[in-house]
Design a protein around this motif. Structure first.
Motif, PDB file in Angstrom:
ATOM      1  N   LYS A 109       0.831  -1.205   0.000  1.00 17.36           N
ATOM      2  CA  LYS A 109       0.000   0.000   0.000  1.00 17.36           C
ATOM      3  C   LYS A 109       0.866   1.255   0.000  1.00 17.36           C
ATOM      4  O   LYS A 109       0.566   2.241  -0.686  1.00 17.36           O
ATOM      5  CB  LYS A 109      -0.917  -0.024   1.226  1.00 17.36           C
ATOM      6  N   VAL A 110       1.964   1.221   0.744  1.00 19.02           N
ATOM      7  CA  VAL A 110       2.858   2.368   0.840  1.00 19.02           C
ATOM      8  C   VAL A 110       3.577   2.618  -0.485  1.00 19.02           C
ATOM      9  O   VAL A 110       3.881   3.768  -0.830  1.00 19.02           O
ATOM     10  CB  VAL A 110       3.886   2.155   1.974  1.00 19.02           C
ATOM     11  N   ALA A 111       3.813   1.548  -1.251  1.00 22.12           N
ATOM     12  CA  ALA A 111       4.503   1.694  -2.534  1.00 22.12           C
ATOM     13  C   ALA A 111       3.748   2.622  -3.479  1.00 22.12           C
ATOM     14  O   ALA A 111       4.352   3.293  -4.323  1.00 22.12           O
ATOM     15  CB  ALA A 111       4.696   0.323  -3.176  1.00 22.12           C
ATOM     16  N   GLY A 112       2.435   2.689  -3.331  1.00 22.92           N
ATOM     17  CA  GLY A 112       1.627   3.545  -4.196  1.00 22.92           C
ATOM     18  C   GLY A 112       1.260   4.868  -3.579  1.00 22.92           C
ATOM     19  O   GLY A 112       0.696   5.749  -4.249  1.00 22.92           O
ATOM     20  N   ASP A 113       1.569   5.045  -2.269  1.00 26.23           N
ATOM     21  CA  ASP A 113       1.193   6.279  -1.583  1.00 26.23           C
ATOM     22  C   ASP A 113       2.053   6.429  -0.336  1.00 26.23           C
ATOM     23  O   ASP A 113       1.899   5.686   0.631  1.00 26.23           O
ATOM     24  CB  ASP A 113      -0.285   6.238  -1.201  1.00 26.23           C
ATOM     25  N   ALA A 114       2.969   7.402  -0.353  1.00 26.42           N
ATOM     26  CA  ALA A 114       3.878   7.599   0.773  1.00 26.42           C
ATOM     27  C   ALA A 114       3.136   7.930   2.059  1.00 26.42           C
ATOM     28  O   ALA A 114       3.638   7.665   3.158  1.00 26.42           O
ATOM     29  CB  ALA A 114       4.873   8.712   0.453  1.00 26.42           C
ATOM     30  N   ASN A 115       1.934   8.498   1.940  1.00 24.19           N
ATOM     31  CA  ASN A 115       1.155   8.877   3.120  1.00 24.19           C
ATOM     32  C   ASN A 115       0.019   7.888   3.411  1.00 24.19           C
ATOM     33  O   ASN A 115      -0.968   8.237   4.076  1.00 24.19           O
ATOM     34  CB  ASN A 115       0.578  10.283   2.938  1.00 24.19           C
ATOM     35  N   TYR A 155      13.347  10.369   5.610  1.00 25.52           N
ATOM     36  CA  TYR A 155      12.549   9.682   6.625  1.00 25.52           C
ATOM     37  C   TYR A 155      11.283  10.468   6.962  1.00 25.52           C
ATOM     38  O   TYR A 155      10.202   9.891   7.125  1.00 25.52           O
ATOM     39  CB  TYR A 155      13.403   9.469   7.871  1.00 25.52           C
ATOM     40  N   PHE A 156      11.417  11.790   7.062  1.00 28.15           N
ATOM     41  CA  PHE A 156      10.254  12.630   7.347  1.00 28.15           C
ATOM     42  C   PHE A 156       9.615  13.182   6.074  1.00 28.15           C
ATOM     43  O   PHE A 156       8.559  13.813   6.138  1.00 28.15           O
ATOM     44  CB  PHE A 156      10.646  13.776   8.283  1.00 28.15           C
ATOM     45  N   GLY A 157      10.245  12.949   4.946  1.00 32.25           N
ATOM     46  CA  GLY A 157       9.655  13.331   3.674  1.00 32.25           C
ATOM     47  C   GLY A 157       9.769  14.791   3.324  1.00 32.25           C
ATOM     48  O   GLY A 157       9.089  15.264   2.403  1.00 32.25           O
ATOM     49  N   THR A 158      10.640  15.525   4.034  1.00 32.25           N
ATOM     50  CA  THR A 158      10.784  16.952   3.765  1.00 32.25           C
ATOM     51  C   THR A 158      12.015  17.489   4.468  1.00 32.25           C
ATOM     52  O   THR A 158      12.514  16.895   5.439  1.00 32.25           O
ATOM     53  CB  THR A 158       9.549  17.734   4.260  1.00 32.25           C
ATOM     54  N   GLU A 159      12.505  18.633   4.010  1.00 29.40           N
ATOM     55  CA  GLU A 159      13.579  19.338   4.706  1.00 29.40           C
ATOM     56  C   GLU A 159      13.007  20.275   5.763  1.00 29.40           C
ATOM     57  O   GLU A 159      13.728  20.749   6.635  1.00 29.40           O
ATOM     58  CB  GLU A 159      14.399  20.167   3.705  1.00 29.40           C
ATOM     59  N   ALA A 160      11.708  20.554   5.672  1.00 28.09           N
ATOM     60  CA  ALA A 160      11.083  21.536   6.564  1.00 28.09           C
ATOM     61  C   ALA A 160      10.801  20.952   7.936  1.00 28.09           C
ATOM     62  O   ALA A 160      10.664  19.741   8.112  1.00 28.09           O
ATOM     63  CB  ALA A 160       9.775  22.034   5.944  1.00 28.09           C
ATOM     64  N   THR A 161      10.712  21.831   8.941  1.00 27.34           N
ATOM     65  CA  THR A 161      10.331  21.408  10.287  1.00 27.34           C
ATOM     66  C   THR A 161       8.829  21.540  10.511  1.00 27.34           C
ATOM     67  O   THR A 161       8.308  21.074  11.520  1.00 27.34           O
ATOM     68  CB  THR A 161      11.069  22.254  11.347  1.00 27.34           C
ATOM     69  N   ASN A 162       8.139  22.156   9.570  1.00 25.65           N
ATOM     70  CA  ASN A 162       6.684  22.305   9.643  1.00 25.65           C
ATOM     71  C   ASN A 162       6.032  20.948   9.388  1.00 25.65           C
ATOM     72  O   ASN A 162       6.199  20.353   8.321  1.00 25.65           O
ATOM     73  CB  ASN A 162       6.225  23.333   8.604  1.00 25.65           C
ATOM     74  N   THR A 163       5.266  20.467  10.365  1.00 28.04           N
ATOM     75  CA  THR A 163       4.692  19.120  10.257  1.00 28.04           C
ATOM     76  C   THR A 163       3.713  18.981   9.097  1.00 28.04           C
ATOM     77  O   THR A 163       3.440  17.867   8.655  1.00 28.04           O
ATOM     78  CB  THR A 163       3.972  18.735  11.567  1.00 28.04           C
ATOM     79  N   SER A 164       3.196  20.092   8.588  1.00 26.38           N
ATOM     80  CA  SER A 164       2.234  20.014   7.484  1.00 26.38           C
ATOM     81  C   SER A 164       2.893  19.543   6.193  1.00 26.38           C
ATOM     82  O   SER A 164       2.205  19.164   5.243  1.00 26.38           O
ATOM     83  CB  SER A 164       1.557  21.369   7.261  1.00 26.38           C
ATOM     84  N   TYR A 165       4.224  19.538   6.152  1.00 28.36           N
ATOM     85  CA  TYR A 165       4.949  19.092   4.966  1.00 28.36           C
ATOM     86  C   TYR A 165       5.459  17.655   5.095  1.00 28.36           C
ATOM     87  O   TYR A 165       6.093  17.145   4.185  1.00 28.36           O
ATOM     88  CB  TYR A 165       6.134  20.019   4.680  1.00 28.36           C
ATOM     89  N   PHE A 166       5.205  17.022   6.235  1.00 26.78           N
ATOM     90  CA  PHE A 166       5.706  15.667   6.452  1.00 26.78           C
ATOM     91  C   PHE A 166       5.027  14.671   5.509  1.00 26.78           C
ATOM     92  O   PHE A 166       3.837  14.806   5.200  1.00 26.78           O
ATOM     93  CB  PHE A 166       5.470  15.223   7.894  1.00 26.78           C
ATOM     94  N   ASN A 167       5.791  13.655   5.099  1.00 25.50           N
ATOM     95  CA  ASN A 167       5.267  12.597   4.237  1.00 25.50           C
ATOM     96  C   ASN A 167       5.806  11.249   4.704  1.00 25.50           C
ATOM     97  O   ASN A 167       6.991  10.949   4.530  1.00 25.50           O
ATOM     98  CB  ASN A 167       5.684  12.829   2.775  1.00 25.50           C
ATOM     99  N   PHE A 168       4.955  10.462   5.323  1.00 24.08           N
ATOM    100  CA  PHE A 168       5.279   9.082   5.690  1.00 24.08           C
ATOM    101  C   PHE A 168       3.985   8.371   6.080  1.00 24.08           C
ATOM    102  O   PHE A 168       2.995   9.013   6.423  1.00 24.08           O
ATOM    103  CB  PHE A 168       6.310   9.026   6.834  1.00 24.08           C
ATOM    104  N   SER A 205      -0.862  14.240   9.233  1.00 22.10           N
ATOM    105  CA  SER A 205      -1.732  14.438  10.391  1.00 22.10           C
ATOM    106  C   SER A 205      -1.358  15.706  11.142  1.00 22.10           C
ATOM    107  O   SER A 205      -0.186  15.977  11.411  1.00 22.10           O
ATOM    108  CB  SER A 205      -1.631  13.245  11.341  1.00 22.10           C
ATOM    109  N   GLU A 206      -2.366  16.478  11.503  1.00 16.86           N
ATOM    110  CA  GLU A 206      -2.149  17.709  12.268  1.00 16.86           C
ATOM    111  C   GLU A 206      -2.595  17.574  13.721  1.00 16.86           C
ATOM    112  O   GLU A 206      -2.272  18.430  14.549  1.00 16.86           O
ATOM    113  CB  GLU A 206      -2.894  18.869  11.600  1.00 16.86           C
ATOM    114  N   ASP A 207      -3.341  16.516  14.024  1.00 24.80           N
ATOM    115  CA  ASP A 207      -3.841  16.364  15.399  1.00 24.80           C
ATOM    116  C   ASP A 207      -3.466  15.025  16.031  1.00 24.80           C
ATOM    117  O   ASP A 207      -3.820  14.765  17.178  1.00 24.80           O
ATOM    118  CB  ASP A 207      -5.366  16.542  15.439  1.00 24.80           C
ATOM    119  N   PHE A 208      -2.752  14.164  15.276  1.00 24.06           N
ATOM    120  CA  PHE A 208      -2.298  12.872  15.807  1.00 24.06           C
ATOM    121  C   PHE A 208      -3.442  12.096  16.443  1.00 24.06           C
ATOM    122  O   PHE A 208      -3.324  11.530  17.534  1.00 24.06           O
ATOM    123  CB  PHE A 208      -1.157  13.079  16.815  1.00 24.06           C
TER     124      PHE A 208
END
Length: 289
Positions: A109-115, A155-168, A205-208
């Motif tokens: 499932k992850v192979a087709g969608d990182a999130n 690993y976090f899918g971004t260089e940014a520290t803003n969680t809205s840009y995370f991809n995993f 996710s913004e609210d975990f």
């Protein structure tokens, strides 16, 4: 201790040794170091030399001070992390830190969608294919994301520290709710949920919410798990030993899996029986001291 108590302790230790025979062990923890994975917005691991060298008396003396965030490397998230009033690290019962484990593989499932998220349908399909969960189970979600662990940006899918840009990838809220309701439906408890990804919730996710759902039920989390590729789908035991911090919301954890050697005792049986022996030993020693 009385002679009878000493004899009983010796018997328990012998039984514990028998439990451990015929087992092999897999280390599921990454090393804690300056290169360890950590949430990008928090303080990374660092250490300072306090002493390193030979003393005037001629013996070697080496020790350090270190600083790090609770959620560094392979770590355990206590329920209080996202659920007010729930267990902190030192309050998690010892028997909840060991037990049978299972692996739910969602790599396709992850192979087709990182999130991608492990859904309720995915969870139910796993149960249909592999049977019921054992009581006191520790569930691991294998996403394949561990292959990116050594590169924090990947690993976090971004260089940014803003969680809205995370991809995993992660666990869906619906699947978390299903896990929480499992005990009421079957009488079998789920002690923890672990993943080889940076978080139980997927990157966007913004609210975990999945973690909030688990933690409200005192089901703790284990994140950045290593070597899930070395485990079978089921039939192994788990021991999770975090640093016992009073009031702690998380800490690095030494996570071990025990697997049966050929013709050896079932590791899930060994884990269950072994934990009971350890608890009995503790009670005997405390009462006898």
């Amino acid at each position: 201790m009385t002679f009878a108590t000493e004899a009983f302790v010796t018997l328990l230790l012998t039984l514990l040794a028998i439990c451990c025979e015929g087992l092999k062990y897999v280390d599921l923890s990454y090393v804690v170091s300056e290169e360890s994975s950590h949430w990008p917005s928090v303080t990374p691991f660092s250490r300072q030399v306090v002493a390193r060298g030979y003393t005037r008396e001629g013996y070697w003396n080496e020790h350090y001070s270190f600083c790090m965030h609770e959620q560094t490397s392979t770590h355990l998230d206590a329920p209080c992390h996202l659920a007010e009033g729930k267990w902190s690290l030192h309050e998690i019962p010892l028997n909840h830190l060991m037990g049978p484990g299972v692996v739910i593989d969602m790599r396709d499932k992850v192979a087709g969608d990182a999130n991608a998220e492990l859904s309720t349908d995915d969870f139910m399909t796993w149960l249909e294919e592999h049977g019921p969960l054992p009581d006191g189970v520790i569930i691991f979600i294998r996403t394949g994301w561990s292959s990116k662990y050594e590169n924090i940006e990947e690993y976090f899918g971004t260089e940014a520290t803003n969680t809205s840009y995370f991809n995993f990838p992660g666990l869906s809220v619906g699947a978390a709710q299903l896990i929480v309701s499992h005990e009421a439906a079957t009488g079998r408890r789920v002690f923890a949920v672990g993943t080889d990804a940076p978080s139980i919730d997927h990157g966007p996710s913004e609210d975990f919410k999945a973690q909030q759902t688990l933690f409200e039920a005192n089901i703790y989390g284990i994140e950045s798990v290593a070597n899930l590729d070395k485990l079978p789908t089921k039939g192994f035991g788990i021991i999770a030993m975090p640093v016992k911090i009073r009031g702690g919301c998380g800490a690095p954890v030494r996570l071990l899996a025990s697997l049966p050697e050929a013709n050896g005792i079932s590791s899930s049986t060994a884990a269950t029986f072994g934990s009971q022996i350890l608890l009995a030993l503790t009670l005997v020693i405390l009462n006898g001291s």
